[in-house]
Scaffold this motif. Structure first.
Motif, PDB file in Angstrom:
ATOM      1  N   THR A  60     -23.045  65.716 -12.883  1.00 51.94           N
ATOM      2  CA  THR A  60     -24.244  64.996 -13.320  1.00 51.94           C
ATOM      3  C   THR A  60     -25.482  65.612 -12.682  1.00 51.94           C
ATOM      4  O   THR A  60     -26.485  65.869 -13.354  1.00 51.94           O
ATOM      5  N   SER A  61     -25.414  65.867 -11.386  1.00 51.84           N
ATOM      6  CA  SER A  61     -26.535  66.464 -10.677  1.00 51.84           C
ATOM      7  C   SER A  61     -26.885  67.829 -11.259  1.00 51.84           C
ATOM      8  O   SER A  61     -28.063  68.136 -11.502  1.00 51.84           O
ATOM      9  N   ALA A  62     -25.872  68.655 -11.503  1.00 47.59           N
ATOM     10  CA  ALA A  62     -26.103  69.992 -12.048  1.00 47.59           C
ATOM     11  C   ALA A  62     -26.731  69.918 -13.442  1.00 47.59           C
ATOM     12  O   ALA A  62     -27.707  70.622 -13.733  1.00 47.59           O
ATOM     13  N   ARG A  63     -26.170  69.076 -14.311  1.00 47.35           N
ATOM     14  CA  ARG A  63     -26.694  68.975 -15.688  1.00 47.35           C
ATOM     15  C   ARG A  63     -28.109  68.417 -15.702  1.00 47.35           C
ATOM     16  O   ARG A  63     -28.968  68.916 -16.423  1.00 47.35           O
ATOM     17  N   LEU A  64     -28.382  67.374 -14.910  1.00 50.33           N
ATOM     18  CA  LEU A  64     -29.728  66.809 -14.883  1.00 50.33           C
ATOM     19  C   LEU A  64     -30.737  67.835 -14.382  1.00 50.33           C
ATOM     20  O   LEU A  64     -31.824  67.967 -14.942  1.00 50.33           O
ATOM     21  N   SER A  65     -30.377  68.589 -13.361  1.00 52.70           N
ATOM     22  CA  SER A  65     -31.270  69.639 -12.844  1.00 52.70           C
ATOM     23  C   SER A  65     -31.562  70.678 -13.909  1.00 52.70           C
ATOM     24  O   SER A  65     -32.706  71.105 -14.086  1.00 52.70           O
ATOM     25  N   GLU A  66     -30.521  71.098 -14.647  1.00 52.23           N
ATOM     26  CA  GLU A  66     -30.712  72.088 -15.714  1.00 52.23           C
ATOM     27  C   GLU A  66     -31.637  71.546 -16.806  1.00 52.23           C
ATOM     28  O   GLU A  66     -32.526  72.253 -17.284  1.00 52.23           O
ATOM     29  N   LEU A  67     -31.433  70.293 -17.192  1.00 54.84           N
ATOM     30  CA  LEU A  67     -32.240  69.706 -18.262  1.00 54.84           C
ATOM     31  C   LEU A  67     -33.688  69.501 -17.832  1.00 54.84           C
ATOM     32  O   LEU A  67     -34.608  69.642 -18.638  1.00 54.84           O
ATOM     33  N   VAL A  68     -33.894  69.197 -16.544  1.00 47.79           N
ATOM     34  CA  VAL A  68     -35.264  69.109 -16.014  1.00 47.79           C
ATOM     35  C   VAL A  68     -35.883  70.500 -15.991  1.00 47.79           C
ATOM     36  O   VAL A  68     -37.040  70.684 -16.394  1.00 47.79           O
ATOM     37  N   ASN A  69     -35.134  71.503 -15.549  1.00 48.66           N
ATOM     38  CA  ASN A  69     -35.663  72.876 -15.448  1.00 48.66           C
ATOM     39  C   ASN A  69     -36.098  73.449 -16.788  1.00 48.66           C
ATOM     40  O   ASN A  69     -37.048  74.229 -16.842  1.00 48.66           O
ATOM     41  N   VAL A  70     -35.413  73.087 -17.877  1.00 44.58           N
ATOM     42  CA  VAL A  70     -35.808  73.602 -19.194  1.00 44.58           C
ATOM     43  C   VAL A  70     -36.808  72.689 -19.894  1.00 44.58           C
ATOM     44  O   VAL A  70     -37.253  72.981 -20.998  1.00 44.58           O
ATOM     45  N   GLY A  71     -37.179  71.580 -19.236  1.00 44.62           N
ATOM     46  CA  GLY A  71     -38.238  70.729 -19.755  1.00 44.62           C
ATOM     47  C   GLY A  71     -37.810  69.649 -20.732  1.00 44.62           C
ATOM     48  O   GLY A  71     -38.664  69.001 -21.332  1.00 44.62           O
ATOM     49  N   LEU A  72     -36.503  69.419 -20.891  1.00 42.58           N
ATOM     50  CA  LEU A  72     -36.039  68.378 -21.805  1.00 42.58           C
ATOM     51  C   LEU A  72     -36.137  66.983 -21.185  1.00 42.58           C
ATOM     52  O   LEU A  72     -36.345  65.996 -21.891  1.00 42.58           O
ATOM     53  N   LEU A  73     -35.963  66.926 -19.871  1.00 41.88           N
ATOM     54  CA  LEU A  73     -36.104  65.683 -19.119  1.00 41.88           C
ATOM     55  C   LEU A  73     -37.131  65.894 -18.014  1.00 41.88           C
ATOM     56  O   LEU A  73     -37.367  67.019 -17.588  1.00 41.88           O
ATOM     57  N   THR A  74     -37.688  64.805 -17.542  1.00 42.35           N
ATOM     58  CA  THR A  74     -38.555  64.865 -16.371  1.00 42.35           C
ATOM     59  C   THR A  74     -38.104  63.792 -15.393  1.00 42.35           C
ATOM     60  O   THR A  74     -37.515  62.789 -15.788  1.00 42.35           O
ATOM     61  N   LYS A  75     -38.362  64.050 -14.121  1.00 42.27           N
ATOM     62  CA  LYS A  75     -38.035  63.065 -13.088  1.00 42.27           C
ATOM     63  C   LYS A  75     -39.215  62.130 -12.896  1.00 42.27           C
ATOM     64  O   LYS A  75     -40.367  62.572 -12.912  1.00 42.27           O
ATOM     65  N   ARG A  76     -38.892  60.879 -12.702  1.00 44.86           N
ATOM     66  CA  ARG A  76     -39.913  59.871 -12.408  1.00 44.86           C
ATOM     67  C   ARG A  76     -39.419  59.063 -11.210  1.00 44.86           C
ATOM     68  O   ARG A  76     -38.282  58.603 -11.207  1.00 44.86           O
ATOM     69  N   ARG A  77     -40.256  58.927 -10.205  1.00 44.54           N
ATOM     70  CA  ARG A  77     -39.893  58.217  -8.975  1.00 44.54           C
ATOM     71  C   ARG A  77     -39.879  56.714  -9.223  1.00 44.54           C
ATOM     72  O   ARG A  77     -40.730  56.185  -9.928  1.00 44.54           O
ATOM     73  N   TYR A  78     -38.880  56.027  -8.641  1.00 46.21           N
ATOM     74  CA  TYR A  78     -38.831  54.565  -8.664  1.00 46.21           C
ATOM     75  C   TYR A  78     -38.241  54.090  -7.347  1.00 46.21           C
ATOM     76  O   TYR A  78     -37.603  54.847  -6.622  1.00 46.21           O
ATOM     77  N   GLN A  79     -38.485  52.827  -7.036  1.00 49.41           N
ATOM     78  CA  GLN A  79     -37.921  52.251  -5.808  1.00 49.41           C
ATOM     79  C   GLN A  79     -37.647  50.778  -6.040  1.00 49.41           C
ATOM     80  O   GLN A  79     -38.533  50.010  -6.392  1.00 49.41           O
ATOM     81  N   GLU A  80     -36.395  50.416  -5.852  1.00 48.78           N
ATOM     82  CA  GLU A  80     -35.987  49.012  -5.903  1.00 48.78           C
ATOM     83  C   GLU A  80     -36.377  48.366  -4.584  1.00 48.78           C
ATOM     84  O   GLU A  80     -36.347  49.019  -3.537  1.00 48.78           O
ATOM     85  N   PRO A  81     -36.737  47.084  -4.581  1.00 47.51           N
ATOM     86  CA  PRO A  81     -37.085  46.405  -3.323  1.00 47.51           C
ATOM     87  C   PRO A  81     -35.965  46.550  -2.283  1.00 47.51           C
ATOM     88  O   PRO A  81     -34.796  46.329  -2.590  1.00 47.51           O
TER      89      PRO A  81
END
Length: 158
Positions: A60-81
């Motif tokens: 999962t980590s590898a695939r998400l990183s690849e998809l972010v690197n090619v611009g299909l996904l972006t990371k967005r920061r969140y924080q649960e209480p």
């Protein structure tokens, strides 16, 4: 059908230049396509991707990183209480543009593989079945026997 200089298949090689090759290098893993499916359906959290796609956390980590690197996904920061800050993953405009590829695979699998008739693509506005098709810029449906490929000549910058 190849046109112009491309028609002489022995005079050129698509290796390293073909958009299909480049796309497969970027998202060729089965799990990448399934992550894109899940992102379209609204999955954003790492653990949910791993669970819904059925892959290990390392994959999962590898695939998400690849998809972010090619611009299909972006990371967005969140924080649960009371929790540490984490990243969630959302489709970019480029990712949305990629979804017809995923839906074309869905459509092909539904039509040509056994026991795949439980789901169908639907136009939410009118309720009719939806299909992925090739259209020209003038809006005409293009049958495959009328689909060509040509070399784009770029003019030199002035």
């Amino acid at each position: 059908m190849l046109q112009g200089v491309l028609a002489d298949r022995d005079a050129w090689s698509p290796v390293g230049e073909c958009p299909i090759e480049k796309t497969m290098s970027a998202v060729g893993a089965k799990s990448s396509m399934l992550i894109m499916r899940e992102a379209y359906y609204g999955t954003t959290r790492f653990d949910d991707f791993a669970k819904r796609v059925g892959i290990t956390k390392a994959a999962t980590s590898a695939r998400l990183s690849e998809l972010v690197n090619v611009g299909l996904l972006t990371k967005r920061r969140y924080q649960e209480p009371g929790q540490r800050a984490r990243d969630e993953y959302v489709l970019t405009d480029v990712g949305v543009d990629f979804m017809p590829v995923v839906f074309a695979m869905f459509q092909w699998g539904r039509e040509h593989l056994p026991n795949n008739r439980k789901l169908e693509l639907t136009h939410l506005d009118c309720g009719a079945d939806a299909r992925v098709e090739v259209l020209c810029d003038n809006g005409h449906r293009v049958p495959l026997d009328e689909l060509g490929m040509k070399l784009v000549r770029r003019s030199r910058a002035r």
